[in-house]
Motif scaffolding. Sequence first.
Motif, PDB file in Angstrom:
ATOM      1  N   LEU A   1       3.237   0.762  -6.471  1.00 28.72           N
ATOM      2  CA  LEU A   1       2.322   0.378  -7.534  1.00 28.72           C
ATOM      3  C   LEU A   1       2.571   1.164  -8.822  1.00 28.72           C
ATOM      4  O   LEU A   1       1.952   0.892  -9.837  1.00 28.72           O
ATOM      5  CB  LEU A   1       0.868   0.567  -7.087  1.00 28.72           C
ATOM      6  CG  LEU A   1       0.368  -0.433  -6.047  1.00 28.72           C
ATOM      7  CD1 LEU A   1      -0.992   0.002  -5.519  1.00 28.72           C
ATOM      8  CD2 LEU A   1       0.296  -1.836  -6.630  1.00 28.72           C
TER       9      LEU A   1
ATOM     10  N   GLY B   1      -0.756  -8.822   1.225  1.00 26.32           N
ATOM     11  CA  GLY B   1      -1.186  -8.987  -0.161  1.00 26.32           C
ATOM     12  C   GLY B   1      -1.993  -7.835  -0.710  1.00 26.32           C
ATOM     13  O   GLY B   1      -2.645  -7.972  -1.750  1.00 26.32           O
TER      14      GLY B   1
ATOM     15  N   GLU C   1      -1.156  -6.756  -4.372  1.00 26.02           N
ATOM     16  CA  GLU C   1      -1.631  -7.745  -5.328  1.00 26.02           C
ATOM     17  C   GLU C   1      -3.149  -7.683  -5.475  1.00 26.02           C
ATOM     18  O   GLU C   1      -3.684  -7.820  -6.580  1.00 26.02           O
ATOM     19  CB  GLU C   1      -1.190  -9.151  -4.912  1.00 26.02           C
ATOM     20  CG  GLU C   1       0.305  -9.374  -4.976  1.00 26.02           C
ATOM     21  CD  GLU C   1       1.063  -8.838  -3.754  1.00 26.02           C
ATOM     22  OE1 GLU C   1       0.421  -8.408  -2.754  1.00 26.02           O
ATOM     23  OE2 GLU C   1       2.300  -8.825  -3.810  1.00 26.02           O
TER      24      GLU C   1
ATOM     25  N   THR D   1      -4.042  -4.655  -7.560  1.00 30.04           N
ATOM     26  CA  THR D   1      -3.722  -4.919  -8.960  1.00 30.04           C
ATOM     27  C   THR D   1      -4.767  -5.837  -9.592  1.00 30.04           C
ATOM     28  O   THR D   1      -5.184  -5.617 -10.735  1.00 30.04           O
ATOM     29  CB  THR D   1      -2.308  -5.527  -9.072  1.00 30.04           C
ATOM     30  OG1 THR D   1      -1.371  -4.609  -8.513  1.00 30.04           O
ATOM     31  CG2 THR D   1      -1.940  -5.803 -10.511  1.00 30.04           C
ATOM     32  N   ALA D   2      -5.201  -6.842  -8.857  1.00 32.22           N
ATOM     33  CA  ALA D   2      -6.229  -7.750  -9.373  1.00 32.22           C
ATOM     34  C   ALA D   2      -7.574  -7.043  -9.542  1.00 32.22           C
ATOM     35  O   ALA D   2      -8.309  -7.310 -10.486  1.00 32.22           O
ATOM     36  CB  ALA D   2      -6.377  -8.953  -8.442  1.00 32.22           C
TER      37      ALA D   2
END
Length: 93
Positions: free
Chosen positions: A67, A36, A39, A42-43
């Motif tokens: 990305l 992860g 992700e 990105t968060a």
Amino acid sequence: MAEHLLLAVHVLGIASPANADWLTAHGAPTVPYGDGLAEALTAAAPDGIDAFIGLFGPDYVQLAVDLGIPRGPDRDDHLVPEGPGARHQERGQ
């Protein structure tokens, strides 16, 4: 005469729990590596990531490509260290 320009930058560090405290103490919030990771990055950077420096392993070059992090204007690859990861510089093209 060059003008001094102050840039506001937000630096994230990808680290194991064992190294997270050191990075945080030096001003870099950490994102734990592992499943992860894309992700989580990105968060942690909802407005996007403008640059990526991978200093450990060739998989980070592919992560930067995945990305959608743009390559630098004077480079045709993502920055990777010398050594085993260097052979993967063009990965993702």
